[in-house]
Design an enzyme around this catalytic site. Structure first.
Site, PDB file in Angstrom:
ATOM      1  CB  SER A  77      -8.059   5.614   6.891  1.00 17.76           C
ATOM      2  OG  SER A  77      -8.425   5.493   5.550  1.00 17.76           O
ATOM      3  CG  ASP A 107     -11.511   4.086   5.745  1.00 17.07           C
ATOM      4  OD1 ASP A 107     -10.982   5.045   6.311  1.00 17.07           O
ATOM      5  OD2 ASP A 107     -11.318   3.825   4.541  1.00 17.07           O
ATOM      6  CE  LYS A 115      -8.890   2.151   3.260  1.00 20.77           C
ATOM      7  NZ  LYS A 115      -9.030   3.469   2.686  1.00 20.77           N
ATOM      8  CG  HIS A 157      -1.896   1.172   1.146  1.00 21.31           C
ATOM      9  ND1 HIS A 157      -3.083   1.076   0.476  1.00 21.31           N
ATOM     10  CD2 HIS A 157      -1.822   2.438   1.604  1.00 21.31           C
ATOM     11  CE1 HIS A 157      -3.714   2.234   0.524  1.00 21.31           C
ATOM     12  NE2 HIS A 157      -2.970   3.083   1.212  1.00 21.31           N
ATOM     13  NE  ARG A 207      -9.282  11.276   7.753  1.00 22.65           N
ATOM     14  CZ  ARG A 207      -8.477  10.358   7.198  1.00 22.65           C
ATOM     15  NH1 ARG A 207      -8.928   9.149   6.928  1.00 22.65           N
ATOM     16  NH2 ARG A 207      -7.233  10.646   6.927  1.00 22.65           N
TER      17      ARG A 207
END
Ligand code: URA
Length: 433
Positions: free
Chosen positions: A192, A170, A196, A91, A177
């Site tokens: 967040s 999220d 996930k 990620h 946000r």
């Protein structure tokens, strides 16, 4: 989710006030906030105020770990532990020109590891992997979990959108946000991303935490704190997690924009492409393989063409045609170098914003993106340039956007005398495990 939970067990106004004034929540209170927000007992305006309080006051590990665990527990948690091979995901915290996932997923899959790559769409100046792949005719990322499992067995990798039942808190909180100026908060970003990633069921995770003008984290210190926070959360949830810190003060590679980046990723899979994209891809691939204990040389696998074969299979498995021509923009305009010298500065944020103005990104979640829009670079930091030579080509289908893109690029380029120009810094800036 404990549906029997009492909505009045805590007062949300008291919890907002306490955080605002620098106090702390108990683990039970942190869990309750997420459960109550997911259940609709906390209004968006209350959650916005709470997110702003967190933005200024932060969260301790005692608050953040149960908060993240509640985000995971509020939705489905996938499990690939019965697959015939280990799973690992990557990620990136988001940058400009970051097409690494497109190369890395088939590369690591070709090394014998399953890659359930959960990806997102771009928002603001950062591009999203799903938007990039959707520029390939026919390609789609909305696979259900049975399709992902089958594709992991048959192809070794899948690049997919998070379903609505994965960390639903999220989904709600991120949208809030995004419109309340509370994205750039270490605990909110960490929870967040990690909620996930934990819910998606990967066995191991390698994070690429970006640092610099084009990243959420502008300096090395805050990037390192974000990396440490995410590694702690992942490890605590049983996901072996490692982070690399990489430079995002200038765009990665020579393209920023959806189809432009796919084209560059295919060049890397074919054995070419810009050195920085290859360097970061191989560094992340080595970390991913080490995290699951698989011995393979990703440089050799890339050079052999096996990663390219996987890419073609992955694109076909998700409905795309790897041989179809990629869309090209209807209009282009060239930005030239202002003087002779060495390109010392090419600001990532400015290039990302220019690509966004050209149509590569969206203003609201619901907006469409232009597949062919974006910025092509003809030089990178450290290259010698001559006054008047093409430095950037701007691509768009809607030429009225050129003016805003050019305005975004004002001051983005610095050309210095070769005798005094600062050498470009390293791409890899650190590692946290
Ligand atoms: N990416 C995410 O998924 N969440 C964030 O908060 C920031 C980047």
């Amino acid at each position: 989710m404990d549906v029997a939970l009492d909505p009045r067990r805590y007062s949300i106004v008291d919890l907002i006030r306490r955080k605002r004034d620098g106090g702390a929540w108990s683990p039970d209170e942190a869990t309750w906030i997420i459960e109550a927000y997911t259940a609709g007992w906390i209004a968006d305006e209350q959650m916005s105020a709470l997110a702003m309080a967190v933005f200024f006051r932060g969260m301790s590990a005692e608050e953040l770990d149960p908060w993240t665990a509640a985000m995971v527990a509020g939705g489905v948690r996938l499990d690939y532990s019965d697959l015939d091979r280990p799973t690992v995901d990557k990620h990136s915290t988001g940058g400009v020109g970051d097409k690494i996932t497109l190369v890395l997923t088939p590369l690591v899959a070709a090394c014998g590891v399953a890659v359930p790559q959960l990806s997102g769409r771009g928002l603001g100046h950062t591009g999203g992997t799903l938007d990039k792949l959707e520029s390939i005719p026919g390609w789609r990322g909305d696979l259900d979990s049975a399709q992902v499992r089958r594709q992991l067995l048959e192809v070794g990798g899948a690049i997919v959108a998070a379903g609505p039942d994965l960390a639903p808190a999220d989904r709600k909180l991120y949208a809030l946000r995004d419109v309340t100026g509370t994205v750039e908060s270490i605990p909110l970003i960490a929870s967040s991303i990690m909620s996930k990633k934990i819910a998606e069921g990967t066995g191991a995770l390698v994070l690429d935490v970006k640092v610099g003008s084009g990243a959420f984290m502008k300096d090395l210190d805050s990037a390192r704190r974000l990396a440490r926070t995410m590694v702690r959360i992942g490890s605590g949830a049983g996901v072996r997690t490692v982070a690399l810190l990489s430079d995002m003060s200038t765009p990665l590679g020579l393209t920023a924009g959806n189809a432009l980046e796919v084209r560059e990723a295919v060049e890397v899979l074919a054995g070419g492409g810009p050195d920085d994209v290859v360097e970061l891809t191989l560094a992340l691939a080595r970390e991913m393989l080490a995290a699951v204990g698989v011995e393979a040389d990703p440089a050799e696998v890339l050079a052999s063409g096996r990663a390219m074969d996987r890419w073609r299979r992955l694109v076909r498995a998700q409905g795309g045609d790897p041989d179809a021509p990629l869309p090209t923009a209807l209009e282009t305009e060239v930005v030239t170098a202002p003087s002779d010298g060495v390109l010392e500065r090419l600001d990532a944020m400015a290039v990302g914003l220019a690509a966004w103005h050209l149509g590569a990104g969206r203003v609201r979640k619901e907006d469409d993106v232009q597949a062919a829009a974006g910025v092509e670079l003809h030089a990178q930091r450290g290259d010698e340039v001559r006054a008047g030579q093409p430095l950037l080509t701007l691509h768009t289908d809607t030429p009225e956007r050129f003016a805003a893109a050019r305005a975004a690029l004002a001051g983005a380029v610095g050309v210095a005398d070769p005798r005094s120009a600062a050498a470009p810094g390293p791409l890899l800036l650190g590692r946290v495990d």
